[in-house]
Design a protein around this motif. Structure first.
Motif, mmCIF file in Angstrom:
data_model
loop_
_atom_site.group_PDB
_atom_site.id
_atom_site.type_symbol
_atom_site.label_atom_id
_atom_site.label_comp_id
_atom_site.label_asym_id
_atom_site.label_seq_id
_atom_site.Cartn_x
_atom_site.Cartn_y
_atom_site.Cartn_z
ATOM 1 N N HIS A 282 73.014 -13.863 21.764
ATOM 2 C CA HIS A 282 73.153 -14.995 20.831
ATOM 3 C C HIS A 282 72.652 -14.644 19.427
ATOM 4 O O HIS A 282 71.782 -15.301 18.865
ATOM 5 C CB HIS A 282 72.419 -16.231 21.365
ATOM 6 C CG HIS A 282 72.913 -16.686 22.706
ATOM 7 N ND1 HIS A 282 74.155 -17.271 22.897
ATOM 8 C CD2 HIS A 282 72.341 -16.598 23.936
ATOM 9 C CE1 HIS A 282 74.313 -17.547 24.185
ATOM 10 N NE2 HIS A 282 73.247 -17.149 24.836
ATOM 11 N N ASN A 283 73.220 -13.579 18.875
ATOM 12 C CA ASN A 283 73.014 -13.222 17.481
ATOM 13 C C ASN A 283 74.372 -13.186 16.791
ATOM 14 O O ASN A 283 75.334 -13.784 17.277
ATOM 15 C CB ASN A 283 72.274 -11.886 17.378
ATOM 16 C CG ASN A 283 70.770 -12.036 17.566
ATOM 17 O OD1 ASN A 283 70.059 -12.458 16.671
ATOM 18 N ND2 ASN A 283 70.283 -11.697 18.764
ATOM 19 N N GLN A 284 74.465 -12.485 15.658
ATOM 20 C CA GLN A 284 75.724 -12.398 14.912
ATOM 21 C C GLN A 284 76.227 -10.955 14.845
ATOM 22 O O GLN A 284 76.832 -10.536 13.858
ATOM 23 C CB GLN A 284 75.518 -12.960 13.491
ATOM 24 C CG GLN A 284 75.109 -14.419 13.439
ATOM 25 C CD GLN A 284 76.154 -15.319 14.071
ATOM 26 O OE1 GLN A 284 77.352 -15.186 13.799
ATOM 27 N NE2 GLN A 284 75.715 -16.231 14.928
ATOM 28 N N LEU A 285 75.981 -10.192 15.899
ATOM 29 C CA LEU A 285 76.385 -8.791 15.923
ATOM 30 C C LEU A 285 77.898 -8.668 16.092
ATOM 31 O O LEU A 285 78.473 -9.276 17.000
ATOM 32 C CB LEU A 285 75.686 -8.057 17.077
ATOM 33 C CG LEU A 285 74.151 -8.111 17.101
ATOM 34 C CD1 LEU A 285 73.622 -7.419 18.350
ATOM 35 C CD2 LEU A 285 73.569 -7.468 15.847
ATOM 36 N N THR A 286 78.525 -7.881 15.234
ATOM 37 C CA THR A 286 79.967 -7.626 15.354
ATOM 38 C C THR A 286 80.247 -6.214 15.839
ATOM 39 O O THR A 286 81.317 -5.938 16.391
ATOM 40 C CB THR A 286 80.661 -7.834 13.998
ATOM 41 O OG1 THR A 286 80.056 -6.969 13.018
ATOM 42 C CG2 THR A 286 80.534 -9.281 13.540
#
Length: 421
Positions: A282-286
């Motif tokens: 639940h992070n914003q890692l792409t």
């Protein structure tokens, strides 16, 4: 002058009778103060030792009565005071080093017969039971009303948990607890960590779950935590990035980064060779850094990140022809493993060399490279993998770098060959 520590009083005549001391101290309070003899009405400076069994204490005259001080291990909180009469050795241990030094200085002045007005004397009275309790090693505070405002934390603490106390900053009194191994400040409102946390040289576990942290400083990454920190919980905060120096925390075994706003993981994450448990759900890692492939984990959780679907043909080119002299020199330094440092080259060049990319061919590249990403099965780096998404996937995109068009073309040829099989 008072001192809390463990004390063993050893009679030097014991060996004469074939006996020896127990070799184990008892918790005690030592006081240096005036004692007035009820018969002669004369006053003298004495040492009073009070224990749980003898709270009234035993008195020992100090003036011209100390044969020798043994202070080889005073930095470890240990010392011995040898008295002439009676013939005993007073062995001190588990004392605060600075308090012990001050106490020994006062005892030395009393032995020399210094003016009592210049001595930090205490009243020689019986002690309270709580003053001679065993050193407290663990303390848990779970509400604001229980938080100590007027008293210090016990210096002997090895584990401290302060949760649900609405702390907006780390209490500086905690940072004097040199024996602290576990510090849990979860469920507070802390926005920033002081660099002095790095002075806790024994700290192996730091729990900061559910706070308001927006950054993790470079100073902490370069502190003594490099040698001690094994478990770090930064979950449920407001972190967007971690500094490149984060990967200097090479003793890390367990790292929790869930429920932040992380846009990327540290570039050199592969340097965390001892890490076995990593959760960054639940992070914003792409995309994951290329160094991620070097990890060897037991458990990995990257669920709930917006990973992009990679295409090897989608690439970013940062190649310049011909290569600049700085690029050629930097590649040579890294490829031939030449020594470098701020004493040889400018500091900013050292920094760039530390974060160079490495091509699939094994050669280094600094500012001239081709970048793309490919899917990697996370089971290649972890024994157990939590599903990346609700579709049951265990793959995630990983960055790849190439030092030349030739290396990139060879990579594409390999992709084509695998696709036609």
């Amino acid at each position: 002058m008072k001192l809390q520590c463990d004390v063993e009083v050893i009679n030097r005549m014991l060996p004469t009778f074939g006996l020896k001391g127990k070799g184990k101290g008892t918790r005690a309070v030592l006081s240096i103060g005036k004692h007035v003899d009820k018969t002669t009405k004369r006053s003298s400076v004495c040492l009073l030792i009070c224990t749980a069994k003898d709270r009234s204490g035993s008195k020992y005259k100090l003036k011209e009565n100390i044969e020798k001080f043994f202070t080889w291990f005073v930095e470890e909180g240990k010392a011995t005071v040898r008295l002439k009469e009676p013939a005993v050795d007073i062995c001190l241990s588990k004392a605060d080093a600075n308090s012990l030094k001050n106490f020994l200085s006062a005892a030395r002045l009393a032995h020399r017969g210094s003016d009592t007005d210049s001595l930090p004397l205490s009243t020689l009275t019986p002690v309270r039971a709580r003053d001679v309790e065993k050193p407290k090693k663990k303390l848990t505070i779970m509400s604001k009303k229980d938080y100590p405002l007027t008293s210090n934390f016990p210096y002997s603490l090895e584990q401290l948990q302060v949760s649900y106390c609405m702390l907006s900053r780390v209490d500086m009194r905690m940072l004097s607890l040199k024996a602290l191994r576990r510090l849990d400040l979860s469920n507070n409102h802390i926005k920033k960590l002081p660099a002095t946390i790095g002075d806790l040289s024994c700290l192996a576990e730091l729990v900061l779950h559910n706070n308001h942290l927006e950054s993790f400083s470079e100073a902490l990454c370069l502190s003594t935590l490099q040698r001690s920190l094994q478990h770090l919980d930064l979950s449920q905060n407001h972190l967007k990035v971690l500094p490149p120096q984060f990967c200097q925390l090479r003793e890390l075994v367990n790292l929790k980064l869930d429920d932040n706003k992380l846009l990327r993981l540290p570039f050199r994450i592969g340097q965390l060779a001892k890490m076995r448990f990593l959760s960054a759900a639940h992070n914003q890692l792409t995309v994951l850094p290329g160094d991620f492939r070097k990890l060897s984990l037991e458990n990995l959780d990257l669920f709930g990140n917006p990973f992009t679907q990679p295409n090897p043909l989608d690439h970013t080119i940062h190649l310049a022809f011909p290569l600049k002299l700085l690029e050629l020199a930097s590649r040579a330094v890294l490829n031939f493993r030449l020594a470098y440092g701020p004493h040889l080259i400018p500091f900013h060049l050292c920094h760039e060399l530390e974060f160079a990319k490495f091509c699939d061919c094994g050669q280094a590249c600094l500012n001239s490279y081709i970048q793309t990403s490919v899917n990697m099965n996370l089971h290649l780096v972890s024994h157990t993998v939590v599903l990346v998404d609700d579709m049951g996937g265990t793959e995630a995109p990983v960055q790849r770098h190439f030092c030349s068009l030739m290396c990139y073309c060879e990579f594409l040829d390999g992709c084509v060959q695998r696709g036609t099989r």
